[in-house]
Design a protein around this motif. Structure first.
Motif, PDB file in Angstrom:
ATOM      1  N   MET A 201       0.857  -1.194   0.000  1.00 40.31           N
ATOM      2  CA  MET A 201       0.000   0.000   0.000  1.00 40.31           C
ATOM      3  C   MET A 201       0.892   1.243   0.000  1.00 40.31           C
ATOM      4  SD  MET A 201      -3.271   0.593   0.163  1.00 40.31           S
ATOM      5  CE  MET A 201      -3.350   2.088  -0.791  1.00 40.31           C
TER       6      MET A 201
ATOM      7  N   SER B 169      -1.725  14.376   7.696  1.00 39.14           N
ATOM      8  CA  SER B 169      -1.535  15.819   7.788  1.00 39.14           C
ATOM      9  C   SER B 169      -0.595  16.231   8.915  1.00 39.14           C
ATOM     10  CB  SER B 169      -2.879  16.519   7.936  1.00 39.14           C
ATOM     11  OG  SER B 169      -3.650  15.848   8.884  1.00 39.14           O
TER      12      SER B 169
ATOM     13  N   ARG C  35     -12.548  10.222  10.543  1.00 38.43           N
ATOM     14  CA  ARG C  35     -11.239  10.752  10.166  1.00 38.43           C
ATOM     15  C   ARG C  35     -10.878  10.384   8.740  1.00 38.43           C
ATOM     16  NH1 ARG C  35      -7.729  12.415  14.181  1.00 38.43           N
ATOM     17  NH2 ARG C  35      -5.971  11.410  13.182  1.00 38.43           N
TER      18      ARG C  35
ATOM     19  N   GLY D  56     -10.013  13.075   5.795  1.00 40.45           N
ATOM     20  CA  GLY D  56      -8.672  13.082   5.207  1.00 40.45           C
ATOM     21  C   GLY D  56      -7.587  13.163   6.247  1.00 40.45           C
ATOM     22  N   LEU D  57      -7.917  12.865   7.490  1.00 48.44           N
ATOM     23  CA  LEU D  57      -6.907  12.827   8.548  1.00 48.44           C
ATOM     24  C   LEU D  57      -6.324  11.422   8.664  1.00 48.44           C
ATOM     25  CD1 LEU D  57      -8.766  14.956  11.240  1.00 48.44           C
ATOM     26  CD2 LEU D  57      -6.847  15.660   9.808  1.00 48.44           C
ATOM     27  N   GLU D  58      -7.012  10.476   8.036  1.00 49.32           N
ATOM     28  CA  GLU D  58      -6.582   9.085   8.030  1.00 49.32           C
ATOM     29  C   GLU D  58      -6.864   8.589   6.616  1.00 49.32           C
ATOM     30  OE1 GLU D  58      -4.630   7.592  10.623  1.00 49.32           O
ATOM     31  OE2 GLU D  58      -6.262   8.334  11.858  1.00 49.32           O
ATOM     32  N   PHE D  59      -5.993   7.716   6.085  1.00 47.93           N
ATOM     33  CA  PHE D  59      -6.255   7.218   4.746  1.00 47.93           C
ATOM     34  C   PHE D  59      -6.553   5.729   4.797  1.00 47.93           C
ATOM     35  CE2 PHE D  59      -3.436  10.885   4.220  1.00 47.93           C
ATOM     36  CZ  PHE D  59      -4.298  11.698   3.508  1.00 47.93           C
ATOM     37  N   PRO D  60      -7.573   5.271   4.048  1.00 50.63           N
ATOM     38  CA  PRO D  60      -7.956   3.862   4.124  1.00 50.63           C
ATOM     39  C   PRO D  60      -6.937   2.955   3.431  1.00 50.63           C
ATOM     40  CG  PRO D  60      -9.297   5.000   2.506  1.00 50.63           C
ATOM     41  CD  PRO D  60      -8.434   6.039   3.148  1.00 50.63           C
ATOM     42  N   ASP D  61      -6.904   1.682   3.841  1.00 52.24           N
ATOM     43  CA  ASP D  61      -6.049   0.695   3.180  1.00 52.24           C
ATOM     44  C   ASP D  61      -6.688   0.236   1.881  1.00 52.24           C
ATOM     45  OD1 ASP D  61      -4.434   0.889   5.428  1.00 52.24           O
ATOM     46  OD2 ASP D  61      -5.457  -0.764   6.444  1.00 52.24           O
TER      47      ASP D  61
ATOM     48  N   PHE E 217      -7.639   9.886  -1.350  1.00 53.83           N
ATOM     49  CA  PHE E 217      -6.297  10.219  -0.873  1.00 53.83           C
ATOM     50  C   PHE E 217      -6.011  11.718  -0.943  1.00 53.83           C
ATOM     51  CE2 PHE E 217      -5.936   5.722  -2.184  1.00 53.83           C
ATOM     52  CZ  PHE E 217      -5.762   5.209  -0.911  1.00 53.83           C
TER      53      PHE E 217
ATOM     54  N   ALA F 277      -6.302  16.546   3.837  1.00 51.41           N
ATOM     55  CA  ALA F 277      -7.340  17.197   4.637  1.00 51.41           C
ATOM     56  C   ALA F 277      -7.500  18.649   4.204  1.00 51.41           C
ATOM     57  CB  ALA F 277      -6.976  17.130   6.120  1.00 51.41           C
ATOM     58  N   ALA F 278      -6.363  19.297   3.924  1.00 54.33           N
ATOM     59  CA  ALA F 278      -6.400  20.707   3.557  1.00 54.33           C
ATOM     60  C   ALA F 278      -7.193  20.927   2.269  1.00 54.33           C
ATOM     61  CB  ALA F 278      -4.970  21.235   3.405  1.00 54.33           C
TER      62      ALA F 278
ATOM     63  N   VAL G 207     -13.376  20.390   4.508  1.00 57.83           N
ATOM     64  CA  VAL G 207     -14.307  19.865   5.490  1.00 57.83           C
ATOM     65  C   VAL G 207     -14.143  20.704   6.750  1.00 57.83           C
ATOM     66  CG1 VAL G 207     -14.180  17.528   4.596  1.00 57.83           C
ATOM     67  CG2 VAL G 207     -12.608  18.223   6.400  1.00 57.83           C
TER      68      VAL G 207
ATOM     69  N   PHE H 180     -13.990  20.344  10.679  1.00 56.84           N
ATOM     70  CA  PHE H 180     -13.837  19.249  11.637  1.00 56.84           C
ATOM     71  C   PHE H 180     -13.831  19.821  13.045  1.00 56.84           C
ATOM     72  CE2 PHE H 180     -12.204  15.648  13.842  1.00 56.84           C
ATOM     73  CZ  PHE H 180     -12.393  14.539  13.020  1.00 56.84           C
TER      74      PHE H 180
ATOM     75  N   PHE I 123     -13.027  18.855  16.795  1.00 56.16           N
ATOM     76  CA  PHE I 123     -12.339  17.795  17.527  1.00 56.16           C
ATOM     77  C   PHE I 123     -12.955  17.605  18.909  1.00 56.16           C
ATOM     78  CE2 PHE I 123      -9.544  19.043  14.251  1.00 56.16           C
ATOM     79  CZ  PHE I 123      -8.812  17.925  13.928  1.00 56.16           C
TER      80      PHE I 123
ATOM     81  N   ALA J  37      -9.295  21.281  20.146  1.00 58.67           N
ATOM     82  CA  ALA J  37      -8.058  21.635  19.446  1.00 58.67           C
ATOM     83  C   ALA J  37      -8.031  23.108  19.059  1.00 58.67           C
ATOM     84  CB  ALA J  37      -7.860  20.759  18.210  1.00 58.67           C
TER      85      ALA J  37
ATOM     86  N   ASP K 156      -4.099  16.867  17.414  1.00 61.36           N
ATOM     87  CA  ASP K 156      -5.349  17.386  16.865  1.00 61.36           C
ATOM     88  C   ASP K 156      -5.273  18.874  16.536  1.00 61.36           C
ATOM     89  OD1 ASP K 156      -5.484  18.328  19.414  1.00 61.36           O
ATOM     90  OD2 ASP K 156      -7.288  17.246  19.990  1.00 61.36           O
ATOM     91  N   VAL K 157      -4.371  19.611  17.206  1.00 60.76           N
ATOM     92  CA  VAL K 157      -4.235  21.031  16.875  1.00 60.76           C
ATOM     93  C   VAL K 157      -3.697  21.181  15.449  1.00 60.76           C
ATOM     94  CG1 VAL K 157      -3.126  23.185  17.509  1.00 60.76           C
ATOM     95  CG2 VAL K 157      -3.886  21.633  19.271  1.00 60.76           C
TER      96      VAL K 157
ATOM     97  N   ALA L 181      -4.816  21.714   9.471  1.00 54.24           N
ATOM     98  CA  ALA L 181      -4.842  21.091   8.144  1.00 54.24           C
ATOM     99  C   ALA L 181      -6.265  21.027   7.611  1.00 54.24           C
ATOM    100  CB  ALA L 181      -4.234  19.689   8.211  1.00 54.24           C
ATOM    101  N   SER L 182      -7.223  20.683   8.480  1.00 53.45           N
ATOM    102  CA  SER L 182      -8.595  20.559   7.993  1.00 53.45           C
ATOM    103  C   SER L 182      -9.176  21.921   7.645  1.00 53.45           C
ATOM    104  CB  SER L 182      -9.473  19.850   9.029  1.00 53.45           C
ATOM    105  OG  SER L 182      -9.795  20.736  10.077  1.00 53.45           O
TER     106      SER L 182
ATOM    107  N   GLY M 189      -7.524  23.991   5.956  1.00 53.92           N
ATOM    108  CA  GLY M 189      -6.933  24.363   4.681  1.00 53.92           C
ATOM    109  C   GLY M 189      -5.483  24.803   4.749  1.00 53.92           C
TER     110      GLY M 189
END
Lengths: 281, 339, 287
Positions: free
Chosen positions: A1, A7, B46, B50-55, B68, B71-72, B76, B78, B80, B84, C182-183, C188-189, C191
């Motif tokens: 993979m 991020s 997540r 886009g904070l986590e990517f799937p397998d 893929f 996140a930026a 979205v 988000f 927390f 955060a 998370d900060v 990042a989320s 942008g």
């Protein structure tokens, strides 16, 4: 993979660049001096180096250094425990001022630390004449060396213990006292087991500094060979006499002390993450 | 915006957090991801962010594959769990951050940013607090700042991870209403994660129930409560009495307890009966009433069968007086699953 | 236990000090602390001020701010500042690498960072002097480039970089470790790219600890003696540091003059201490 960068991850090139820079910098600033000490000590082989450290003056210096540490460290342990008990387990006005004052010796140049004892106990000092009358020598003698060393290592153990004991709070001690335990019993059975690793950590750093102190001791010692020379002072004398092999041989011995200190410290941090060092030593 | 999640898989080490998860979210919907801790609900959120990517598998925003995308890039919003918030920035700076980081012609003017921040502060009822630092706010206020910060970028989807988890019960309830109000006012597609079924049923248009990395059921709050498709959903959503026993001839029996199981094949089974589905019935099974306590308009009855099985019953307050001594109970309805 | 067991509660008189805690030993331990602190630290330190006060104001100014002393302060403060800046940069990188990355030898690097705390300063001093001397391992590489490191302000700076590094790394490291993911994910989320996240979110969050580490390294650098004198060359007006001036005055038995220079150094040290405390108080506002 395929690895997709999350991020919070840095790109690989940035990682490599940063790690490379750090290793280069630390290599240049930290590793190279360490290597140089051993290289210079062994420049003419092992024999001259061993001779330099088994020379009577060198042995006297080792003895004085050990003696100084043997007085300084227990003194600071007792003081540190007292200070931490008073500050961390009780509330009183002026507490933060007291903590600042305990930390004070960290902000004082070692040379000034030596100077103050010369001003108090030296020939022209406050007690100078009275000391001569009673034939007591403090400056240019062992007591002065010990005093100056205590001054520069003064905060080490207290500042290790105070935050640790503050974090642990007072509930365990209050429980012990409420069940009728005396103060000393509470300390030995409840507090001491909780802080022993932090104490050991402080002792380790205090000891390293006590054995290695140069500036303060240099001012009060008088540099009398075989009498008032500690190991770092002996290194200086040999170096200034261009006996480089001798100077670096004794220095190598001090390096070994530093390495042992770091190994023990790291082992302690791995085994007891809670005592991980507090900044500012 | 519609969101499609197709056969998404994600492993952490050898532990599968998501196992072939598929989910369609309609434009403007308010969806809850409900499940116990470790069910994969936060991981799924997540992955969408886009904070986590799937397998394996795909995430589509409006038919566009964003599996893929960073996140930026996804736009979205988000929120927390611990908010955060940026501690060194004022509330206004926090909210403006998403607009401030934009470059070139995408970046709104200073005036425009200020206007937008004020508008958002008004939306979450925090007018006048723009100059404060996060450390000077209460928990509920911090949560509102986090919400408005996420909304500031005009996200195509708003994602919230246990948005009320760190708050006390009263603040929780009022913020729940607030989120619904903000959702209705902005119309933004919203997905939130919670382990609190009451919160999910109260707030969401639809609820997706996760268990061990698998979606067990997706439906409206009524559907998942009244027509659970699996024993897990039945046990997790709403109160119920659980019995293990056998089905025989359209009737489930467990000791002295029997429940309707019309149309089910004979064999071992597990049954769930809601407390409010029991009523007094002369042809029912016998229980002893241990205690009755009145809570508002309802009466909660602690009952026990002769063989020591405890049964919770909820009835209307005016029925409470009949629950004394030994009574006979029957369930109007039960959810019976073959074991 | 019988009902006869009586608990005798002795009525005690009003204590001299209001008891503030149920835990015993307060008077004893505070007494020991204050006594030792006074005898070892406070009273001897006051000797400096009293000794310097023997000078008339004009004498004091003439000694404490003589041309030679001013040159020494410039060198001491300047080199300490530059060294703290260098450590400020590499200290952040080192802390970053230690907290965020995995790499072979990381445990060794982590232990090595504390070397300046453990190594006697005189040892560091002769090692650095030997390395950076014109015929040393590094010095011989620098000489052809026309750079004279040892016996020069550059040498002083190098020694202070060595001494100050752990202060910056060990002050930043725990803050960086506690900075939760998370900060950064939030940025990042919203942008932000990786660089803007680092420059707008991570580095500002490290700001107070960076300043504290910088100030600690600077303060230590001002007073440092052992690691510096061997590499400095100690030429008046050129490579003579302020602590050395005190020693020179002492060797000439000019105790009051030594005290005058010490007063200036102490004043700067206490100023640094104040700044550090102020920075930390300021940082607490945000947490």
């Amino acid at each position: 993979m395929a690895a997709h960068r999350r991020s919070t991850d840095d790109p690989v090139w940035a990682k490599v660049l940063i790690i490379g820079l750090v290793l280069l910098f630390l290599g240049l600033v930290l590793v190279l001096p360490l290597a140089a000490v051993f290289a210079e000590a062994l420049r003419k082989g092992l024999q001259p180096a061993l001779e330099a450290i088994s020379n009577p003056d060198a042995l006297a210096a080792v003895k004085l250094t050990l003696l100084t540490a043997a007085i300084t460290v227990p003194f600071n342990v007792v003081f540190g425990l007292c200070a931490a008990w008073a500050v961390a387990k009780h509330d009183f006005p002026g507490k933060s001022l007291l903590i600042t004052l305990i930390d004070l010796p960290f902000s004082v140049s070692p040379v000034v630390a030596g100077l103050i004892y010369v001003l108090v106990f030296g020939l022209q000092g406050w007690f100078g004449e009275r000391l001569i009358d009673h034939d007591i020598k403090i400056i240019f003698a062992v007591p002065g060396i010990v005093l100056a060393t205590i001054f520069v290592t003064f905060p080490f153990i207290a500042r290790e213990l105070i935050p640790l004991m503050q974090e642990q709070g007072v509930s365990e001690e209050e429980a012990a006292v409420s069940m009728g335990a005396s103060g000393l019993y509470t300390f030995w059975r409840v507090t001491a087991p909780n802080v022993r690793w932090g104490l050991l950590y402080g002792v380790l750093l205090c000891n390293a500094r006590a054995m290695g102190e140069f500036g303060a001791v240099s001012v009060v010692s008088g540099h009398i060979r075989g009498l008032t020379n500690t190991m770092p002072l002996h290194v200086e004398i040999l170096y200034n006499e261009y006996d480089f092999v001798g100077a670096f041989a004794v220095a190598a011995l001090l390096c070994l002390l530093a390495i042992v200190t770091l190994v023990l410290k790291t082992a302690l941090e791995v085994a007891q993450p809670a005592v991980r060092g507090r900044s500012g030593h | 915006m519609t969101i499609s999640i197709r056969s998404v898989e994600k492993k952490f080490g050898r532990y599968p957090a998501l196992n072939k998860v598929g989910l369609e979210i309609a434009d403007g919907e308010l969806l809850a991801l409900l499940g116990p801790s470790g069910s994969g609900k936060t991981t799924l959120l997540r992955v969408i962010a886009g904070l986590e990517f799937p397998d394996a598998g795909q995430v589509l925003f409006h038919d566009q594959d964003v599996t893929f995308a960073s996140a930026a890039a996804r736009r979205v919003g988000f929120v927390f769990q611990q908010y955060a918030l940026f501690k060194h920035m004022t509330v206004a700076k926090n909210i403006a951050f998403g607009l401030d980081v934009r470059k070139g012609k995408d970046k709104p003017s200073k005036v425009e940013i200020t206007r937008r921040v004020d508008e958002l502060l008004r939306l979450v009822e925090l007018e006048g607090l723009g100059g404060r630092y996060p450390s000077q706010l209460s928990g509920g206020q911090r949560q509102r700042v986090a919400l408005s910060r996420a909304l500031a970028v005009q996200p195509s989807v708003l994602l919230l991870d246990e948005p009320f988890g760190a708050l006390d019960a009263t603040v929780r309830k009022s913020l729940r209403k607030e989120l619904r109000r903000v959702h209705d006012a902005t119309g933004v597609t919203t997905i939130f994660v919670t382990h609190d079924q009451e919160e999910a049923l109260d707030l969401a248009d639809r609820v997706a129930i996760l268990n061990q990395g698998v979606i067990e059921q997706v439906g409206t709050p009524e559907q998942v409560h009244d027509h659970p498709v699996s024993p897990f959903v039945c046990g997790f959503v709403g109160e119920s009495n659980r019995f293990e026993g056998v089905v025989s001839g359209g009737r489930f029996t467990s000791g002295s307890v029997f429940l309707p199981a019309t149309g089910l094949a004979d064999g071992p089974a597990v049954a769930f009966a809601r407390p409010h589905d029991f009523s007094l019935d002369g042809s029912g099974f016998e229980v002893r009433v241990n205690r009755v306590h009145i809570q508002g308009a309802l009466a909660h009855v602690d009952a026990e069968t002769a063989d020591g099985r405890r049964i919770d019953v909820v009835t209307s307050r005016d029925q409470a007086e009949h629950f004394t001594g030994t009574v006979r109970l029957a369930a109007r309805k039960a959810h019976v699953f073959p074991a | 236990m019988t009902a006869e067991t009586a608990i005798a509660i002795r009525p005690t008189g009003r204590p001299l000090f209001r008891r503030r805690s149920a835990i015993p030993g307060f008077t004893l331990t505070l007494g020991v602390t204050l006594t030792v602190l006074s005898l070892i630290v406070l009273i001897p330190l006051s000797a400096v001020a009293l000794k310097a006060a023997q000078l008339s104001p004009s004498e004091f100014l003439a000694v404490a701010f003589s041309q030679r002393a001013m040159a020494a302060y410039r060198l001491t403060f300047g080199a300490a500042f530059v060294a703290a800046v260098i450590n400020g940069v590499f200290g952040v990188l080192t802390a970053w690498a230690l907290v965020r990355y995995e790499f072979p030898g990381k445990a060794l690097v982590n232990a090595l960072v504390d070397l300046p705390f453990a190594l006697p300063t005189a040892v560091a001093g002769i090692a650095l002097a030997t390395l950076y001397a014109p015929n040393g391992w590094v010095g011989s590489l620098l000489t052809p480039l026309g750079i004279k490191a040892a016996y020069n302000p550059i040498g002083v700076t190098i020694a202070l970089v060595f001494i100050g590094l752990p202060f910056v790394v060990r002050t930043i490291e725990p803050v960086l470790r506690d900075l939760s993911d998370d900060v950064e994910e939030a940025a990042a989320s919203l942008g932000a790219g990786r660089l803007s996240t680092i420059f707008r979110i991570v580095l500002p969050a490290l700001g107070p600890s960076w300043l504290t580490g910088f100030a600690l390294a600077f303060a230590r650098g001002i007073g440092e003696y052992g690691s510096v004198i061997f590499i400095a060359g100690n030429m008046p007006f050129k490579s003579e540091i302020a602590p050395l001036l005190i020693i020179i005055q002492l060797e000439q038995f000019e105790y009051a003059h030594a005290a005058a220079i010490a007063v200036v150094m102490l004043a700067v040290s206490f100023l640094m201490l104040l700044i550090i405390n102020a920075v930390q108080a300021w940082a607490r506002r945000f947490s």
